[in-house]
Design a protein around this motif. Structure first.
Motif, PDB file in Angstrom:
ATOM      1  N   ASP A 195      -8.749   3.611 -11.891  1.00 38.03           N
ATOM      2  CA  ASP A 195      -9.445   3.408 -10.620  1.00 38.03           C
ATOM      3  C   ASP A 195      -8.590   2.643  -9.618  1.00 38.03           C
ATOM      4  N   LEU A 196      -7.940   1.588 -10.057  1.00 37.65           N
ATOM      5  CA  LEU A 196      -7.191   0.726  -9.142  1.00 37.65           C
ATOM      6  C   LEU A 196      -5.704   1.061  -9.079  1.00 37.65           C
ATOM      7  N   ALA A 197      -5.235   1.870 -10.028  1.00 40.43           N
ATOM      8  CA  ALA A 197      -3.841   2.342 -10.026  1.00 40.43           C
ATOM      9  C   ALA A 197      -2.837   1.192  -9.907  1.00 40.43           C
ATOM     10  N   ASP A 198      -3.139   0.069 -10.569  1.00 39.54           N
ATOM     11  CA  ASP A 198      -2.214  -1.072 -10.508  1.00 39.54           C
ATOM     12  C   ASP A 198      -1.440  -1.286 -11.814  1.00 39.54           C
ATOM     13  N   GLU A 199      -1.698  -0.396 -12.815  1.00 44.47           N
ATOM     14  CA  GLU A 199      -1.004  -0.462 -14.106  1.00 44.47           C
ATOM     15  C   GLU A 199      -1.123  -1.844 -14.748  1.00 44.47           C
TER      16      GLU A 199
END
Length: 311
Positions: free
Chosen positions: A264-268
């Motif tokens: 969802d946030l694609a921040d790994e």
């Protein structure tokens, strides 16, 4: 012995286009997309972006759209420009991004600066957080003030998260027999949150879709751009907020929450890729025009499979 040297790929993508003067609305639409993509206008003509697969896809689709509006467009790979060194172009990008960060910083100070005028409303924090994420996504060369703005927003999110935590844990029995409302075209966070609600809170929960929760005053909002209900808190997505709010203890669910967060946030943050494919499938169904209820039903089945298969 001969040594072959692999040629260095072009550094830049250049979009040049023209549109008929009568196509004013199309011209505005193209300009807005260029702004969203982070493209910089060159002094002579055309718009430039760093050369990568995502930017190329965006320029190619934009060029196709321009041609469909009876305009002309071309996308070129460019190694260098005669009168502009690469460092100068990078500086141009940083100047634009810095101005955008400064606008965001002014809004932060205005809305959340000093008591007693400090407004910590969750929708305002969420909107500013997402705006920051949008700028960071197109901050290709690292604006010098980026770290300062990120720190300010993270501090604001942390303060808001601590306040939410002080409100205490929720009891599932208080939410039985209720209708839950979220935005149309549910993605990975909303679908997985619905799965969690059905599994841990109320197996008979009902769901409705609307952009404005005021149209359904008795429904419980989740992942909505409004105050109340359940949404992003600090660095947590809505799924994580629900897990913490109801104090759900499940070691496998913790792994699912990490996968949902990263998708969802694609921040790994957790380095988990298990939910990325589910997210792409949901996006594809939404783009096909599949009914919200059907996307949710099929998506919940996929999350159930993810829960049982994750390690």
């Amino acid at each position: 012995m001969s040594v072959s040297v692999k040629p260095k790929p072009p550094a830049w993508l250049l979009l040049v286009f023209t549109l008929p003067t009568a196509k004013a609305s199309e011209r505005v639409g193209v300009w807005r997309k260029l702004q969203r993509y982070g493209a910089v206008a060159l002094p002579a003509s055309g718009y430039v972006l760093p050369n990568n697969s995502m930017n190329q896809e965006r320029f190619e689709w934009l060029a196709t759209s321009i041609r469909s509006s009876k305009g002309q467009a071309a996308v070129a790979h460019v190694c260098s420009f005669d009168e502009l060194r690469n460092e100068q172009i990078e500086h141009m990008f940083n100047e634009v991004r810095t101005r955008e960060y400064q606008v965001l910083e002014k809004e932060l100070l205005k809305k959340f600066g000093k008591p007693p005028n400090r407004d910590k409303s969750e929708p305002g924090i969420l909107r500013l957080t997402r705006r920051l994420q949008q700028i960071v996504e197109i901050d290709f060369f690292g604006s010098p003030i980026r770290a300062r703005i990120e720190e300010a927003v993270q501090q604001l999110e942390s303060e808001n998260g601590r306040e939410k935590a002080r409100e205490g844990k929720k009891s599932p029995k208080d939410y039985v027999g209720r209708t839950w409302i979220t935005r149309p075209q549910p993605g990975i966070d909303r679908v997985s949150s619905a799965w969690l609600i059905l599994r841990y809170i109320d197996p008979q929960a009902k769901f409705t879709f609307d952009k404005d929760p005021r149209h359904h005053p008795d429904a419980i909002p989740f992942d909505m751009f409004s105050a109340g209900g359940f949404g992003h808190v600090g660095n947590d997505c809505t799924f994580e907020t629900l897990v913490k709010s109801f104090g759900i203890k499940d070691s496998r669910l913790r792994l699912v929450a990490q996968a949902i967060h990263d998708a969802d946030l694609a921040d790994e943050r957790f380095g988990r890729a298990e939910a990325l494919g589910v997210d792409r499938i949901l996006d594809g169904w939404n783009k096909q025009g599949m009914a919200n209820e059907e996307v949710l039903r099929k998506g919940v089945e996929m999350i159930d499979g993810l829960y049982n298969g994750i390690r």
